[in-house]
Design a protein around this motif. Sequence first.
Motif, mmCIF file in Angstrom:
data_model
loop_
_atom_site.group_PDB
_atom_site.id
_atom_site.type_symbol
_atom_site.label_atom_id
_atom_site.label_comp_id
_atom_site.label_asym_id
_atom_site.label_seq_id
_atom_site.Cartn_x
_atom_site.Cartn_y
_atom_site.Cartn_z
ATOM 1 N N LEU A 5 140.414 80.497 67.415
ATOM 2 C CA LEU A 5 140.869 79.165 67.000
ATOM 3 C C LEU A 5 140.249 78.763 65.662
ATOM 4 O O LEU A 5 140.945 78.252 64.774
ATOM 5 C CB LEU A 5 140.510 78.112 68.052
ATOM 6 N N ALA A 6 138.952 79.002 65.513
ATOM 7 C CA ALA A 6 138.271 78.634 64.269
ATOM 8 C C ALA A 6 138.839 79.422 63.094
ATOM 9 O O ALA A 6 139.058 78.867 62.012
ATOM 10 C CB ALA A 6 136.768 78.864 64.393
ATOM 11 N N SER A 7 139.103 80.698 63.312
ATOM 12 C CA SER A 7 139.647 81.538 62.246
ATOM 13 C C SER A 7 141.046 81.075 61.834
ATOM 14 O O SER A 7 141.335 80.930 60.646
ATOM 15 C CB SER A 7 139.682 82.991 62.712
ATOM 16 N N ILE A 8 141.895 80.846 62.810
ATOM 17 C CA ILE A 8 143.258 80.400 62.511
ATOM 18 C C ILE A 8 143.232 79.021 61.847
ATOM 19 O O ILE A 8 143.920 78.781 60.851
ATOM 20 C CB ILE A 8 144.119 80.392 63.782
ATOM 21 N N VAL A 63 142.538 64.207 61.720
ATOM 22 C CA VAL A 63 142.007 64.731 62.980
ATOM 23 C C VAL A 63 141.388 63.597 63.790
ATOM 24 O O VAL A 63 141.626 63.485 65.001
ATOM 25 C CB VAL A 63 140.983 65.861 62.724
ATOM 26 N N VAL A 64 140.612 62.734 63.144
ATOM 27 C CA VAL A 64 140.007 61.599 63.848
ATOM 28 C C VAL A 64 141.095 60.732 64.477
ATOM 29 O O VAL A 64 140.948 60.274 65.620
ATOM 30 C CB VAL A 64 139.107 60.768 62.909
ATOM 31 N N ALA A 65 142.195 60.525 63.762
ATOM 32 C CA ALA A 65 143.297 59.723 64.308
ATOM 33 C C ALA A 65 143.883 60.370 65.567
ATOM 34 O O ALA A 65 144.361 59.671 66.460
ATOM 35 C CB ALA A 65 144.387 59.543 63.255
ATOM 36 N N LEU A 73 128.738 77.832 65.697
ATOM 37 C CA LEU A 73 129.441 79.067 65.366
ATOM 38 C C LEU A 73 128.955 79.623 64.021
ATOM 39 O O LEU A 73 128.814 80.833 63.856
ATOM 40 C CB LEU A 73 130.957 78.819 65.346
ATOM 41 N N LEU A 74 128.648 78.728 63.070
ATOM 42 C CA LEU A 74 128.041 79.178 61.814
ATOM 43 C C LEU A 74 126.713 79.878 62.076
ATOM 44 O O LEU A 74 126.403 80.893 61.464
ATOM 45 C CB LEU A 74 127.820 78.000 60.855
ATOM 46 N N GLU A 76 132.877 64.755 66.330
ATOM 47 C CA GLU A 76 131.458 65.114 66.262
ATOM 48 C C GLU A 76 131.134 66.285 67.179
ATOM 49 O O GLU A 76 130.325 67.154 66.831
ATOM 50 C CB GLU A 76 130.573 63.902 66.559
ATOM 51 N N ALA A 77 131.764 66.339 68.358
ATOM 52 C CA ALA A 77 131.561 67.483 69.257
ATOM 53 C C ALA A 77 132.106 68.756 68.607
ATOM 54 O O ALA A 77 131.472 69.819 68.680
ATOM 55 C CB ALA A 77 132.240 67.225 70.604
ATOM 56 N N ALA A 78 133.252 68.655 67.968
ATOM 57 C CA ALA A 78 133.829 69.819 67.279
ATOM 58 C C ALA A 78 132.936 70.253 66.126
ATOM 59 O O ALA A 78 132.707 71.449 65.918
ATOM 60 C CB ALA A 78 135.239 69.498 66.779
#
Length: 163
Positions: free
Chosen positions: A16-19, A123-125, A142-143, A133-135
């Motif tokens: 998901l992060a990559s895409i 995204v916040v909307a 992940l970093l 913040e969790a994301a």
Amino acid sequence: MSNAPIEPRDLDLPTLASIAGSGVARSVLERIAAAGHVGVRPSHGYVIQRLVEDEPTISALAESLGMTQQGASKQVRDLEGLGYVERVTTPDDQRARRVRLTAAGRDVLACGRRARAEMEAEVVARVGTQHLEAARATLVALLGVTGLEDRVRTRSVPDPDDA
């Protein structure tokens, strides 16, 4: 072999992060182009980040990018051709030429920052601040897992295309 639909929520986090990262890069470049800065590529961003707070020589730029001097010179030539960087001599060493952002280069930087801020607001909307913040915490973790957390701090994230 079936082409059954895949639910994004069923994908693992790295996928998901990559895409999402690829989509973000594409969208940011589209927004930068819409602001009048045509020709900017993802690899240019890695160079521009090194010029935000420094005016390195080609050698220093190449080292920070983890590439050859020839590769760094090509990136600088590309950005010079677009009008986003210039090479300048310094009073203390007339032989050394340093690379710095031009006004247009700073505008590209500002356009990219605006584009990312707009995307974050979108995204916040959709999910609210708490989920954002969790994301953010998850992606920072992940970093850390990928060994890039310190590279982010020092503006030295390697271009994945040069890995």
